[in-house]
Design a protein around this motif. Structure first.
Motif, PDB file in Angstrom:
ATOM      1  N   ALA A 114       0.825  -1.218  -0.087  1.00 40.84           N
ATOM      2  CA  ALA A 114       0.047  -0.199   0.082  1.00 40.84           C
ATOM      3  C   ALA A 114       0.760   1.233   0.002  1.00 40.84           C
ATOM      4  CB  ALA A 114      -1.114  -0.089   1.454  1.00 40.84           C
ATOM      5  N   PHE A 115       1.584   1.411  -1.193  1.00 35.02           N
ATOM      6  CA  PHE A 115       2.498   2.378  -1.160  1.00 35.02           C
ATOM      7  C   PHE A 115       2.705   2.863  -2.791  1.00 35.02           C
ATOM      8  CE2 PHE A 115       6.570   4.468  -0.759  1.00 35.02           C
ATOM      9  CZ  PHE A 115       7.399   4.029  -1.833  1.00 35.02           C
ATOM     10  N   ALA A 116       2.968   4.211  -3.229  1.00 34.79           N
ATOM     11  CA  ALA A 116       2.766   4.283  -4.490  1.00 34.79           C
ATOM     12  C   ALA A 116       3.340   5.654  -4.469  1.00 34.79           C
ATOM     13  CB  ALA A 116       1.475   4.485  -5.022  1.00 34.79           C
ATOM     14  N   ILE A 117       3.594   6.051  -5.709  1.00 31.67           N
ATOM     15  CA  ILE A 117       4.065   7.763  -6.343  1.00 31.67           C
ATOM     16  C   ILE A 117       2.826   8.309  -6.697  1.00 31.67           C
ATOM     17  CG2 ILE A 117       5.706   8.816  -7.610  1.00 31.67           C
ATOM     18  CD1 ILE A 117       7.313   6.316  -7.902  1.00 31.67           C
TER      19      ILE A 117
ATOM     20  N   PHE B  57       8.350  24.323 -17.477  1.00 29.41           N
ATOM     21  CA  PHE B  57       7.671  23.734 -16.666  1.00 29.41           C
ATOM     22  C   PHE B  57       8.219  23.011 -15.469  1.00 29.41           C
ATOM     23  CE2 PHE B  57       5.708  23.547 -20.882  1.00 29.41           C
ATOM     24  CZ  PHE B  57       4.420  24.270 -20.894  1.00 29.41           C
ATOM     25  N   SER B  58       7.417  22.712 -14.711  1.00 28.80           N
ATOM     26  CA  SER B  58       8.129  21.428 -13.690  1.00 28.80           C
ATOM     27  C   SER B  58       6.991  20.670 -13.098  1.00 28.80           C
ATOM     28  CB  SER B  58       8.772  22.468 -12.460  1.00 28.80           C
ATOM     29  OG  SER B  58       7.656  22.900 -11.609  1.00 28.80           O
ATOM     30  N   ALA B  59       7.253  19.662 -12.970  1.00 28.12           N
ATOM     31  CA  ALA B  59       6.267  18.353 -12.538  1.00 28.12           C
ATOM     32  C   ALA B  59       6.640  17.999 -11.218  1.00 28.12           C
ATOM     33  CB  ALA B  59       6.103  17.201 -13.601  1.00 28.12           C
ATOM     34  N   CYS B  60       5.797  17.849 -10.178  1.00 30.71           N
ATOM     35  CA  CYS B  60       6.238  17.584  -8.882  1.00 30.71           C
ATOM     36  C   CYS B  60       5.585  16.141  -8.529  1.00 30.71           C
ATOM     37  CB  CYS B  60       5.567  18.596  -7.842  1.00 30.71           C
ATOM     38  SG  CYS B  60       6.790  20.059  -7.805  1.00 30.71           S
ATOM     39  N   PHE B  61       6.026  15.427  -7.586  1.00 28.81           N
ATOM     40  CA  PHE B  61       5.730  13.976  -7.207  1.00 28.81           C
ATOM     41  C   PHE B  61       5.949  13.831  -5.701  1.00 28.81           C
ATOM     42  CE2 PHE B  61       7.488  14.184 -11.617  1.00 28.81           C
ATOM     43  CZ  PHE B  61       6.672  13.601 -12.331  1.00 28.81           C
ATOM     44  N   VAL B  62       5.136  13.107  -5.197  1.00 28.55           N
ATOM     45  CA  VAL B  62       5.418  12.679  -3.524  1.00 28.55           C
ATOM     46  C   VAL B  62       5.359  11.241  -3.729  1.00 28.55           C
ATOM     47  CG1 VAL B  62       4.673  14.770  -2.819  1.00 28.55           C
ATOM     48  CG2 VAL B  62       3.058  12.961  -3.307  1.00 28.55           C
ATOM     49  N   SER B  63       5.741  10.148  -3.010  1.00 28.64           N
ATOM     50  CA  SER B  63       5.564   8.966  -2.619  1.00 28.64           C
ATOM     51  C   SER B  63       4.793   9.138  -1.294  1.00 28.64           C
ATOM     52  CB  SER B  63       6.885   8.036  -2.568  1.00 28.64           C
ATOM     53  OG  SER B  63       7.634   8.806  -1.622  1.00 28.64           O
ATOM     54  N   VAL B  64       3.631   8.134  -1.347  1.00 30.23           N
ATOM     55  CA  VAL B  64       2.706   8.102  -0.208  1.00 30.23           C
ATOM     56  C   VAL B  64       2.587   6.563   0.486  1.00 30.23           C
ATOM     57  CG1 VAL B  64       0.114   8.587   0.369  1.00 30.23           C
ATOM     58  CG2 VAL B  64       1.250   9.677  -1.593  1.00 30.23           C
TER      59      VAL B  64
END
Length: 919
Positions: free
Chosen positions: A426-429, A506-513
């Motif tokens: 149960a972990f994803a970007i 541009f820029s694209a942001c990501f988080v891992s949850v």
């Protein structure tokens, strides 16, 4: 307190509008950036981009306490709900205040004229000003994220669960003058102290402001420095209860200038605008930021209780506008006169820090790692770490018309983490802050940026059995892809960056949850954001062609040109590119380059034009290259390649085409765009001399025999078969000539029966045939000598032919010198004159010898093993002195001789000569 008008653009009738009631404080995040896009006689046009995030409840329409899945989320809020009818990506919204007299009116002021601002003010109970009486003064926006998939496991973090992202773009024309203004967006209000506990500036206003520093100089504007940096962030950053937290501010500058960071002041935070705001105010958490790296430190002393928020503002500053950077001090911008430009440009980002627990067990926390984790179930919330997210650290350069991508990876269960996600996997970007595309970009879904959004799409996940290349139970990766369509956009201001090939930044942001929070309100265990800068490029490929040459090719197929020494050839080259290229130069490729000697580039010829996209200074262009063959080139074939290089400095330097390219075609099927053209290659064949030894030169490896006192004259002769290159003859360096040899000067001539050279210059046309005379009279000490001699016939360019042979000075024979007699010779050799006369019976008068008459002075005896001069003297009844005189190479009378070694013995001579006259 605000209100939104949402125009539905999906399955809804045309012009259908829905006014959504607002129930609380919903501003969560904001950033503001700008760039100068045009200069004309009427003023300077600036484009602003305002990015904001609002609570999902901002768009609620009915009461209730359920989210879109029917799950209860607000047990203590009987009149609030998450709307199932929230706007979707692409919907247009309008921001305005909920009632006529808010504590701080929602306005966007441009700073040039107090009367020029956008407002969301209402005049009555239901109608905002911007939708009727003054429609051009509303604050519009477009929804760019609403996280429709936010119910996937892992369940969404705070930003996805409760927020909708809106981007507002506005153009404004300032007076045409170089000066600075302060533009800003303000309104009210933030979260209150009762809204999940905003611990500083509760119920306060926001004030997003930026310093707009303009230039009326087109040269400076073309550098892209008349623009702010921009900060891409997420509305909420997680901090773990009881621990210090660290996260980086991701700022990008369109002109690649250095960026400095600082925390916002009270004014930047909007403190004092709303009298009803609740203390404490300002940076009460004592956070700090590194001015160079943008690294923020959130201290453990502020993370004392979960379910609390802190408000934070960061200012990013660059210098400019300016023409170029100072090479010694990149932070210093220079104006067109080379003087320092000291004005600065600022941009702002306003966000929150959310303190959460570090894990999830389904039960309230009862222990911590500091007290030992004995007995804690796997996944104990107090022992978890934030996941580790990895994104590219360098700017990604995407090319329109091509598929582009980069990979984002994440890992959970790292360091001293006592648990991985519960349940495992149960972990994803998650992709946050999707790209906002201006109207010039096609919106075909196949050409839009994409990243896996749902767990089914995202992330090579987890188990080694599923993907053996990524071992471990809790890893994820996702690929960000974009295949933007190319448009010429000649009259579009998107070409305002970096020579017009950078369409936009541009820029694209990501988080891992990680599914690791105590409950939904406690938040999820989310990594700090990882943001990637993207420069979107429109690259073309120039062409270069050979217009003319001063001499025809010897081989048109291979483009081989014959160039004789002391002549030259000139190549006239043409190059062209798409009109977005302002400067186009023609040069040689770095590999193989041009010869260091004899190469000359002529000044380029430039064509200027004024297409809709702006002035073209040098495109198409022409240039000539002259190669002058010199002696150093003789005998060589030089590979020379020309290329055209445009000013699209961010595009790949060179990529080979996969198909043919016409001279006027610069993009399309088969053309792999790059800054440099396909190379145009030629071969320069510079003939060298063909050197040949001719009669009377001695043959290779032959032996020339002579004797003591005998004069020897030998001629060496060589020619260049092409009758073109001057030759010279000289002893081979490193191979010594026997003592006494002299060489006369070269004698030059031309080959008979062959036309003389048309040109006379250094090294050619004077001496293609050469003869040189060697003279030598071997001395008595050289009797028995055998020496290897080498001569070189060489051109001045260094080409040479070598001829080697041997000199042998025979023993026991001697050429009489002027005035010598047998009596005198016998005395000098230590023998009797009668013995000499006996060995030379043909002499009529022993007292009258002819000059250079060849005389026998002894007999050759092949020594046997054990012989020495002493033993031979006794055997042949001759003196040791006489033997030494006749065999000077033997230095000791007792030296043992080699078996078969020829010794000249002056005793026991016969009357018959052993050798005939020398050849």
């Amino acid at each position: 307190m605000s209100r939104v008008e949402k125009t539905l653009r999906r399955c809804a009738p045309l012009f259908l509008a829905l006014l959504l009631q607002v129930e609380g404080q919903y501003f969560r995040y904001g950033s503001l950036r700008w760039r100068q896009v045009a200069i004309d006689d009427t003023g300077i046009t600036v484009r602003f981009r305002l990015s904001t995030a609002w609570s999902r409840e901002y768009f609620a329409t009915v009461g209730g306490c359920t989210d879109c899945t029917g799950q209860a989320v607000f047990p203590n809020c009987p009149d609030n709900q998450l709307s199932c009818d929230a706007p979707v990506v692409g919907d247009t919204v309008t921001l305005y205040d909920d009632f006529p007299s808010p504590p701080v009116p929602m306005t966007f002021a441009f700073g040039a004229n107090p009367d020029d601002f956008l407002t969301g003010r209402k005049t009555g109970a239901t109608t905002p000003v911007c939708t009727q009486s003054n429609p051009r003064r509303c604050i519009p926006g477009k929804v760019v994220n609403n996280f429709e998939n936010a119910t996937q496991v892992p369940r969404p973090e705070e930003d996805a669960l409760h927020m909708v992202y809106v981007v507002t773009e506005m153009d404004y024309k300032y007076p045409r003058e170089t000066r600075s203004y302060t533009a800003g967006f303000q309104g009210c209000c933030r979260l209150g102290q009762g809204d999940n506990e905003l611990r500083n500036n509760a119920d306060g206003a926001w004030y997003l402001r930026t310093v707009v520093s303009l230039t009326d100089n087109q040269q400076i504007a073309n550098t892209g420095t008349a623009a702010s940096a921009f900060v891409n962030h997420i509305p909420t950053v997680n901090a773990i209860k009881g621990r210090p937290s660290f996260f980086k501010m991701h700022a990008f500058d369109p002109a690649s200038r250095p960026i400095t960071f600082k925390l916002g002041t009270n004014d930047d935070q909007g403190i004092g605008l709303n009298p009803g705001a609740q203390p404490p105010f300002g940076n009460t958490m004592a956070a700090t930021i590194n001015a160079v790296t943008g690294q923020v430190t959130f201290p453990a002393s502020a993370a004392t209780s979960y379910e609390q928020f802190y408000h934070m503002v960061v200012i990013a500053t660059v210098v400019g506008p300016c023409t170029e950077f100072d090479q010694q001090n990149p932070a210093l911008c220079l104006n067109p006169s080379g003087q320092p430009q000291t004005s600065t440009i600022t941009t702002i980002v306003d966000f929150m820090v959310h303190v959460i627990y570090a894990g999830f067990t389904g039960l309230p926390p009862t222990a911590s790692c500091s007290n030992g984790d004995s007995g804690l179930p796997r996944g104990s919330l107090v022992c978890n770490n934030q996941p580790l997210l990895t994104v590219p650290t360098s700017v990604q350069r995407f090319i329109c018309g091509e598929p582009n991508q980069f990979t984002v990876t994440a890992q959970d269960g790292i360091g001293n983490d006592k648990s991985i996600s519960i349940p495992e996997g149960a972990f994803a970007i998650r992709h946050r802050q999707q790209l906002v595309l201006e109207g010039a970009y096609p919106t075909d879904p196949a050409n839009l940026p994409s990243f896996p959004l749902t767990d089914a799409q995202c992330c090579i996940r987890s188990y080694a059995a599923f993907n053996a290349t990524i071992p471990g139970p809790n890893k994820a990766s996702g690929v960000f892809r974009w295949h933007p369509v190319c448009e010429r956009l000649e009259d579009n201001v998107l070409y305002g960056y970096a020579g017009r090939h950078r369409l936009d930044v541009f820029s694209a942001c990501f988080v891992s949850v990680d599914e690791a929070a105590y409950d939904a309100w406690g938040g999820k265990l989310t990594s700090p954001p990882g943001c990637v800068g993207i420069h979107l490029l429109r690259c073309t490929k120039p062409t270069v062609s050979l217009a003319a040459t001063s001499s025809p090719a010897a081989n048109e197929t291979t483009r081989t040109y014959t160039v004789f020494v002391a002549t030259n050839i000139t190549f006239h080259l043409n190059a062209s590119d798409d009109v977005q290229t302002r400067h186009l130069r023609i040069d040689s490729t770095a590999d193989p380059g041009v010869p260091a000697v004899g190469s000359q580039w002529h000044d380029p010829g430039c064509s200027a034009s004024s297409p809709p996209s702006g002035p073209v200074v040098c495109n198409p262009s022409t240039r000539a290259f002259t190669f002058s063959a010199e002696l150093v080139h003789a005998g060589s074939i030089t590979h020379l390649c020309f290329e055209a290089v445009n000013d699209q400095v961010e595009c790949p330097r060179y990529r080979a085409n996969t198909g043919p390219q016409a001279l006027t075609q610069h993009a399309g099927p088969g053309i792999t765009v790059s800054q440099a053209s396909e190379p145009l290659c030629v071969f320069l064949d510079v003939p060298g001399p063909i050197i040949e030894w001719i009669h009377p030169s001695p043959g290779e490896g032959t032996t020339i025999t002579t004797y003591m006192g005998c004069p020897l004259e030998m001629a060496f002769a060589a020619i260049d078969l092409g009758n073109y290159f001057d030759l010279q003859i000289y002893p081979t360096p490193g191979v010594a000539l026997p003592e006494g040899i002299s060489l006369e000067s070269d004698v030059c001539s031309f080959r008979s029966g062959v036309p003389r050279p048309e040109r006379v210059a250094q090294g050619i046309g004077r001496c293609p045939a050469v003869t040189r005379l060697l003279k030598w009279v071997p001395s008595r000490r050289q009797t028995g000598l055998r020496a290897r001699v080498c001569m070189e016939a060489s051109s001045q360019g260094g080409q040479a032919s070598r001829r080697c042979f041997f000199f042998h000075v025979g023993k026991c024979r001697y050429c009489a010198q002027h005035g010598e007699t047998l009596h005198a010779l016998a005395d000098s050799f230590g023998t009797d004159w009668l013995q000499l006369w006996s060995a030379n019976a043909q002499l009529p008068d022993p007292a009258a010898l002819d000059l250079y008459h060849l005389l026998n002075i002894g007999s050759l005896y092949p020594a046997r093993a054990g012989d020495s001069l002493a033993s031979l003297g006794q055997r042949f009844r001759t003196s040791i002195l006489a033997l030494k005189e006749a065999n000077p190479e033997i230095t000791s009378e007792t030296q043992e001789l080699r078996d078969g070694q020829l010794i000249c013995v002056l005793g026991g001579m016969c009357n018959v000569a052993e050798y005939g006259p020398p050849p």
